[in-house]
Write a protein that holds these residues in place. Structure first.
Motif, PDB file in Angstrom:
ATOM      1  N   GLU A 135     -10.940  24.005  -0.431  1.00  0.00           N
ATOM      2  CA  GLU A 135     -10.943  25.452  -0.239  1.00  0.00           C
ATOM      3  C   GLU A 135     -10.042  25.857   0.918  1.00  0.00           C
ATOM      4  N   GLY A 136      -8.857  25.249   0.927  1.00  0.00           N
ATOM      5  CA  GLY A 136      -7.844  25.640   1.895  1.00  0.00           C
ATOM      6  C   GLY A 136      -7.990  25.023   3.265  1.00  0.00           C
ATOM      7  N   ARG A 137      -8.981  24.162   3.485  1.00  0.00           N
ATOM      8  CA  ARG A 137      -9.180  23.583   4.811  1.00  0.00           C
ATOM      9  C   ARG A 137      -9.048  22.065   4.742  1.00  0.00           C
ATOM     10  N   PHE A 138      -8.418  21.519   5.792  1.00  0.00           N
ATOM     11  CA  PHE A 138      -8.134  20.092   5.846  1.00  0.00           C
ATOM     12  C   PHE A 138      -9.270  19.370   6.554  1.00  0.00           C
ATOM     13  N   ASP A 139      -9.768  18.305   5.928  1.00  0.00           N
ATOM     14  CA  ASP A 139     -10.802  17.457   6.524  1.00  0.00           C
ATOM     15  C   ASP A 139     -10.208  16.065   6.682  1.00  0.00           C
ATOM     16  N   PRO A 140      -9.849  15.666   7.912  1.00  0.00           N
ATOM     17  CA  PRO A 140      -9.157  14.385   8.103  1.00  0.00           C
ATOM     18  C   PRO A 140     -10.042  13.169   7.928  1.00  0.00           C
ATOM     19  N   CYS A 141     -11.359  13.357   7.902  1.00  0.00           N
ATOM     20  CA  CYS A 141     -12.249  12.208   7.681  1.00  0.00           C
ATOM     21  C   CYS A 141     -13.540  12.715   7.048  1.00  0.00           C
ATOM     22  N   PRO A 142     -13.500  12.951   5.736  1.00  0.00           N
ATOM     23  CA  PRO A 142     -14.681  13.528   5.080  1.00  0.00           C
ATOM     24  C   PRO A 142     -15.873  12.591   5.126  1.00  0.00           C
ATOM     25  N   ARG A 143     -17.036  13.189   5.272  1.00  0.00           N
ATOM     26  CA  ARG A 143     -18.274  12.408   5.297  1.00  0.00           C
ATOM     27  C   ARG A 143     -18.660  11.994   3.875  1.00  0.00           C
ATOM     28  N   PRO A 144     -19.519  11.009   3.738  1.00  0.00           N
ATOM     29  CA  PRO A 144     -19.909  10.543   2.393  1.00  0.00           C
ATOM     30  C   PRO A 144     -20.526  11.635   1.530  1.00  0.00           C
ATOM     31  N   LEU A 203     -15.092  13.459 -11.647  1.00  0.00           N
ATOM     32  CA  LEU A 203     -15.410  13.451 -10.219  1.00  0.00           C
ATOM     33  C   LEU A 203     -15.814  14.831  -9.713  1.00  0.00           C
ATOM     34  N   ALA A 204     -15.502  15.889 -10.466  1.00  0.00           N
ATOM     35  CA  ALA A 204     -15.745  17.262 -10.011  1.00  0.00           C
ATOM     36  C   ALA A 204     -17.238  17.499  -9.789  1.00  0.00           C
ATOM     37  N   THR A 243     -10.128  20.470  -5.234  1.00  0.00           N
ATOM     38  CA  THR A 243     -10.016  19.663  -4.021  1.00  0.00           C
ATOM     39  C   THR A 243      -8.831  18.701  -4.143  1.00  0.00           C
ATOM     40  N   ILE A 244      -8.064  18.575  -3.069  1.00  0.00           N
ATOM     41  CA  ILE A 244      -6.968  17.608  -2.996  1.00  0.00           C
ATOM     42  C   ILE A 244      -7.446  16.430  -2.160  1.00  0.00           C
ATOM     43  N   ILE A 245      -7.404  15.232  -2.738  1.00  0.00           N
ATOM     44  CA  ILE A 245      -7.804  14.037  -1.982  1.00  0.00           C
ATOM     45  C   ILE A 245      -6.558  13.240  -1.607  1.00  0.00           C
ATOM     46  N   LEU A 246      -6.535  12.772  -0.382  1.00  0.00           N
ATOM     47  CA  LEU A 246      -5.456  11.934   0.134  1.00  0.00           C
ATOM     48  C   LEU A 246      -5.968  10.503   0.157  1.00  0.00           C
ATOM     49  N   LEU A 300       0.823  -1.197   0.000  1.00  0.00           N
ATOM     50  CA  LEU A 300       0.000   0.000   0.000  1.00  0.00           C
ATOM     51  C   LEU A 300       0.865   1.259   0.000  1.00  0.00           C
ATOM     52  N   GLU A 301       0.335   2.311  -0.599  1.00  0.00           N
ATOM     53  CA  GLU A 301       1.020   3.590  -0.602  1.00  0.00           C
ATOM     54  C   GLU A 301      -0.014   4.706  -0.530  1.00  0.00           C
ATOM     55  N   VAL A 302       0.498   5.902  -0.220  1.00  0.00           N
ATOM     56  CA  VAL A 302      -0.358   7.081  -0.093  1.00  0.00           C
ATOM     57  C   VAL A 302      -0.064   8.022  -1.245  1.00  0.00           C
ATOM     58  N   GLN A 303      -1.110   8.633  -1.791  1.00  0.00           N
ATOM     59  CA  GLN A 303      -0.934   9.582  -2.880  1.00  0.00           C
ATOM     60  C   GLN A 303      -1.943  10.723  -2.724  1.00  0.00           C
ATOM     61  N   GLU A 304      -1.482  11.919  -3.089  1.00  0.00           N
ATOM     62  CA  GLU A 304      -2.374  13.076  -3.148  1.00  0.00           C
ATOM     63  C   GLU A 304      -2.720  13.348  -4.604  1.00  0.00           C
ATOM     64  N   LEU A 305      -3.995  13.581  -4.865  1.00  0.00           N
ATOM     65  CA  LEU A 305      -4.459  13.856  -6.215  1.00  0.00           C
ATOM     66  C   LEU A 305      -5.380  15.075  -6.196  1.00  0.00           C
ATOM     67  N   ARG A 306      -5.323  15.837  -7.281  1.00  0.00           N
ATOM     68  CA  ARG A 306      -6.151  17.029  -7.400  1.00  0.00           C
ATOM     69  C   ARG A 306      -7.339  16.748  -8.317  1.00  0.00           C
ATOM     70  N   ILE A 307      -8.505  17.228  -7.895  1.00  0.00           N
ATOM     71  CA  ILE A 307      -9.706  17.122  -8.723  1.00  0.00           C
ATOM     72  C   ILE A 307      -9.764  18.366  -9.612  1.00  0.00           C
TER      73      ILE A 307
END
Length: 549
Positions: free
Chosen positions: A295-304, A271-272, A312-315, A258-265
């Motif tokens: 929008e500049g704010r980090f959400d460590p556990c986004p809701r569905p 997906l946008a 948006t940057i998704i981790l 497994l690995e971690v990646q950041e991707l931009r929408i």
């Protein structure tokens, strides 16, 4: 300002009779020796008054001697000058003071247990917003009248005064629960002494521009001292480099490839505009969305129902194949290359220092030849940035002088380096969204970081925990045996992600949400410390007896 106006008027009232007297005496001498027509003192005073006020002349309106004519002309110009100077300096401020409401010099009688903020600025905007959300009263002690009036018009509780004049009422100090000082280092020191001399024994938190002033400020009576510019630099450096602050910890110990990646929408991505549940990223690609920047704010556990807006940057966590499938609809951020720092002021220098300590390759751009930059050019010079190789940058950190310049630079850099992460320093929290929409992936304001420094101290248990780091940990599945992930709804109930299951010696990432958890399963969770505490509290102590992944 009220005192200054009074002082100005007092000086004007004192100087005007002296000027009339001097001009009258010179006029008497001139009329006697040059014109041969002596004038009495009273006549000379009338002439000087008429000339200075430009009201015209009575008996004296003709002179023949050149020196006398020059003197009369000079006095006339002096009178006109006094007229134009007196209105903006004395008359208009006096009228404004009479007609505008007086700024309060103390707090309302019933107001107590408030946080007293000395001097308003971007550094305290985030803190004030947090206090309002927690329903904690806040009073701003402000020395600048225009700022005080603007804050009062916005509905803030303001006390107007001046520390240098020892104009800090004792009752304003004694009734506070804590203080936050945001003036100059010297003024902060004066405020500390005034507060302690008035008998205040609560906490005093001071923001300082010079780190070496920390010791003297603590000795003066401050409880804690912080340098917001350096804290901001640390946040910017951490956003630019995972060597300084990994977005997620524990992945290597998990194994399973497994690995971690950041991707931009991007705006063109399918997906946008869709929610996480509608996007069905895990079902379609096998990658799990752990957190996101929106929008500049980090959400460590986004809701569905979290919306994947453009930018948006998704981790995500997943196998290389899963991330490769996801990269067909979202743009991965570059993971190699130098980090560009645009702007080498106080914040920029500290960012460069932190990145260098982490052995990052850094390229500094600044227009000042003496700034020690690698590239001497304006941050908005696209040709210079292209020649410097910004297209190959892994990240670009914007440490510029104004939010407007930062927003424009973010838009320009996005065109020059579409795969680079853009990290922007923002002065005012209200501009974070605008800078993000201009092209920045991560926007950090000094008000945000300064507020987070103090919110826990001031609010205690009322403060909402804010943690940027997500941890991968393991928890035993036995307490949840027989229940399905869909039934547990861990995202909604605990702000925790079930990213995999360790079963029979292998890591299962393609978790069936409708398949029951088995007694011997080990759950692999991704969450902040707050989310993990909520999970452990909800599912008992046995669930918390696992180990980090």
């Amino acid at each position: 300002m009220e005192r200054r106006v009074r002082r100005r008027i007092a000086v004007f009232v004192a100087v005007l009779p002296v000027a009339v007297l001097l001009f009258a005496l010179v006029y008497m001498v001139g009329m006697d020796h040059l014109e041969g027509r002596p004038r009495t003192f009273g006549q000379a005073v009338v002439w000087a008054s008429e000339t200075l006020t430009s009201t015209g002349y009575g008996g004296d309106s003709r002179w023949s001697h050149p020196l006398m004519i020059a003197y009369v002309a000079l006095v006339q110009f002096v009178g006109i000058t006094l007229l134009f100077v007196s209105f903006p300096l004395y008359v208009i401020p006096y009228i404004e003071e009479r007609f505008e409401g007086r700024l309060p010099r103390t707090v309302p009688r019933k107001l107590r247990d408030y946080v007293l903020v000395y001097r308003w600025g971007p550094e305290v905007e985030g803190l004030h917003a947090a206090l309002v959300r927690a329903d904690v009263p806040c009073v701003v002690f402000e020395e600048d009248e225009s700022t005080a009036r603007r804050l009062a018009d916005r509905g803030l509780t303001v006390v107007f005064g001046d520390v240098e004049d020892d104009d800090v009422p004792d009752e304003v100090v004694r009734r506070a629960r804590a203080m936050v000082l945001n003036g100059s280092d010297a003024d902060n020191g004066a405020f500390v002494w005034s507060a302690r001399n008035a008998g205040f024994d609560g906490d005093i938190h001071a923001f300082m521009a010079e780190p070496r002033h920390r010791g003297p400020m603590l000795r003066a009576g401050a409880t804690s001292v912080y340098t917001p510019q350096h804290v901001l630099a640390a946040a910017l450096a951490a956003a630019a480099s995972e060597r300084i602050s990994p977005r997620i910890s524990g992945v290597r110990r998990l194994g399973g490839g497994l690995e971690v990646q950041e991707l931009r929408i991007d705006a063109q991505s399918p997906l946008a505009g869709r929610s996480l549940s509608d996007a069905r990223i895990r079902e379609r690609t096998g990658a799990t969305v752990i957190a996101l920047w929106r929008e500049g704010r980090f959400d460590p556990c986004p809701r569905p129902d979290a919306r994947l807006s453009p930018g948006t940057i998704i981790l995500v966590l997943g196998t290389p194949d899963a991330i490769e499938r996801l990269s067909e609809t979202a743009r991965p951020l570059r993971r190699t290359g130098p980090i560009f720092v645009l702007g080498h002021g106080e914040v920029g220098r500290k960012v460069v220092e932190l990145l260098a300590d982490a052995d990052e390759s850094v390229c500094v751009v600044d227009r000042r030849p003496d700034a020690g930059a690698d590239v001497v050019a304006d941050a908005l010079d696209a040709d210079a940035l292209e020649r410097a190789g910004i297209a190959d940058a892994r990240a670009v950190v914007l440490c510029l002088e104004s939010d407007a310049t930062t927003a424009f630079a973010a838009a320009m850099v996005r065109d020059l380096a579409p795969d680079a992460a853009i990290v922007a320093r923002v002065d005012r929290p209200a501009n974070v969204v605008r800078v993000h929409r201009a092209g920045a992936d991560f926007a950090v304001s000094i008000g945000q970081v300064a507020g987070e420094i103090l919110v826990q101290h001031l609010l205690g248990d009322q403060a909402a925990a804010h943690e940027q780091r997500v941890r991968i940990v393991e928890r035993p599945g036995r307490p949840l045996a027989g229940r399905t992930p869909a039934e547990l709804r861990l995202r909604e109930t605990c702000r925790t992600n079930l990213v995999a299951i360790r079963r029979a010696g292998r890591v299962v990432t393609d978790v069936d949400p409708n398949a029951p958890i088995e007694p011997d399963d080990v759950l692999v969770l991704a969450a902040t410390s707050e989310g993990l505490r909520a999970f452990d509290a909800r599912y008992g102590s046995d669930a918390g007896s696992g180990r980090p992944a």
